[in-house]
Design an enzyme around this catalytic site. Sequence first.
Site, PDB file in Angstrom:
ATOM      1  N   GLY A  24       0.832  -1.215   0.000  1.00  0.00           N
ATOM      2  CA  GLY A  24       0.000   0.000   0.000  1.00  0.00           C
ATOM      3  C   GLY A  24       0.860   1.255   0.000  1.00  0.00           C
ATOM      4  N   HIS A  25       1.895   1.263   0.842  1.00  0.00           N
ATOM      5  CA  HIS A  25       2.817   2.407   0.863  1.00  0.00           C
ATOM      6  C   HIS A  25       3.509   2.539  -0.489  1.00  0.00           C
ATOM      7  CE1 HIS A  25       2.854   1.273   5.283  1.00  0.00           C
ATOM      8  NE2 HIS A  25       2.585   2.565   5.352  1.00  0.00           N
TER       9      HIS A  25
HETATM   10  P1  AMP Z   1       1.283   5.106   7.734  1.00  0.00           P
HETATM   11  O1  AMP Z   1       2.702   4.690   7.509  1.00  0.00           O
HETATM   12  O2  AMP Z   1       0.434   4.050   8.356  1.00  0.00           O
HETATM   13  O3  AMP Z   1       1.160   6.446   8.392  1.00  0.00           O
HETATM   14  O4  AMP Z   1       0.663   5.277   6.294  1.00  0.00           O
HETATM   15  C1  AMP Z   1       1.289   6.074   5.323  1.00  0.00           C
HETATM   16  C2  AMP Z   1       0.338   6.268   4.187  1.00  0.00           C
HETATM   17  O5  AMP Z   1       0.015   5.001   3.611  1.00  0.00           O
HETATM   18  C3  AMP Z   1      -0.988   6.915   4.596  1.00  0.00           C
HETATM   19  O6  AMP Z   1      -1.328   7.889   3.634  1.00  0.00           O
HETATM   20  C4  AMP Z   1      -1.941   5.750   4.567  1.00  0.00           C
HETATM   21  O7  AMP Z   1      -3.260   6.143   4.286  1.00  0.00           O
HETATM   22  C5  AMP Z   1      -1.383   4.927   3.445  1.00  0.00           C
HETATM   23  N1  AMP Z   1      -1.833   3.528   3.480  1.00  0.00           N
HETATM   24  C6  AMP Z   1      -1.836   2.682   4.534  1.00  0.00           C
HETATM   25  N2  AMP Z   1      -2.385   1.485   4.189  1.00  0.00           N
HETATM   26  C7  AMP Z   1      -2.724   1.584   2.888  1.00  0.00           C
HETATM   27  C8  AMP Z   1      -3.323   0.691   1.942  1.00  0.00           C
HETATM   28  N3  AMP Z   1      -3.685  -0.559   2.266  1.00  0.00           N
HETATM   29  N4  AMP Z   1      -3.542   1.150   0.683  1.00  0.00           N
HETATM   30  C9  AMP Z   1      -3.177   2.424   0.340  1.00  0.00           C
HETATM   31  N5  AMP Z   1      -2.604   3.292   1.171  1.00  0.00           N
HETATM   32  C10 AMP Z   1      -2.376   2.893   2.434  1.00  0.00           C
END
Ligand code: AMP
Length: 303
Positions: free
Chosen positions: A36-37
């Site tokens: 996702g990232h």
């Molecule tokens: P985080 O590292 O959890 O703060 O997330 C960083 C970015 O990745 C944020 O913009 C989240 O919304 C995005 N993100 C997390 N999980 C997913 C996913 N499964 N699909 C797309 N983006 C994601």
Amino acid sequence: MERVTSRAEVRSKVAALRSGGATIGFVPTMGAFHEGHLDLVRLAAELSDAVVVSIFVNPAQFDRPEDLTAYPRDLAGDERALAGLGEQAPELVFAPGVDEMYPRPPATAVTVAGLDEYLCGLARPGHFDGVGLVVVKLLNIVAPDLVVFGRKDRQQLQIVRRIVADLNLPVEVVAGPTVREPDGVALSSRNRRLDTDQRVAARALSRALRTAVLLVRDARAAGRAPAVASITGAAAAALAVPGVEAEYLEVVDPDTMHPIEGALPTHGTAVVAVAAHVAGVRLIDNVEVGDLEDEQRLLDATA
Ligand code: AMP
């Protein structure tokens, strides 16, 4: 790809890229990368000439100290994953320490009134103030042309959009689609903490959203305004599987993030958002009904 850890370095490197005519895309993260990232980084690479990825586990957004301690950190693994993107790998990885981001406790607060009253904001008091603060700081440090956030954290995305609009921050906010496992479960670093049975139980969240999408589609196709109670009732039934403890299941306005009462209009979008605990692991997911692309992505992933 180069790693920098100070605000001064990232500023001067971005300025150099910009003086060469490059547009800058930015992906803020807390690391522990999954697909996702990486997809957000690919999207930023498609939309801009040079990409900056920040990796910073932001203490200000953790409401429980034990969560901050337990948060997975793997800078070396994250950098390998980014390098694996080849041509789409970022130019810069900004990985500051806590003292670099917070040389002293901030006296300034970034609160987006109203948007944090429901959903995750209700369950995690102060969380979005911490998110708002770090996002404004990072945007001021990196000064990108565009910034990419995932739709997976829909309330966060909306709060960032509102901060950017209210404060006239000169950046375009781009939303990246939620990346899912082949069985429909939204990717999350927390999924690693689930065993095989719990991972199967976690499908209930995306199944609940699928139920909601199908119900809204049927109602609208028949020219009816779908009642919120019937959407949440049907979705809650799909969520009610052993091992899954629902926290919220709400239909909210995509702009205000406040629950919609009565019925959805026959046109327009609404966000169906769910949070549930599986074996003590808190999972969230959402879909924007009425947004045909978002609906279809979810239906395809949960077929
Ligand atoms: P985080 O590292 O959890 O703060 O997330 C960083 C970015 O990745 C944020 O913009 C989240 O919304 C995005 N993100 C997390 N999980 C997913 C996913 N499964 N699909 C797309 N983006 C994601």
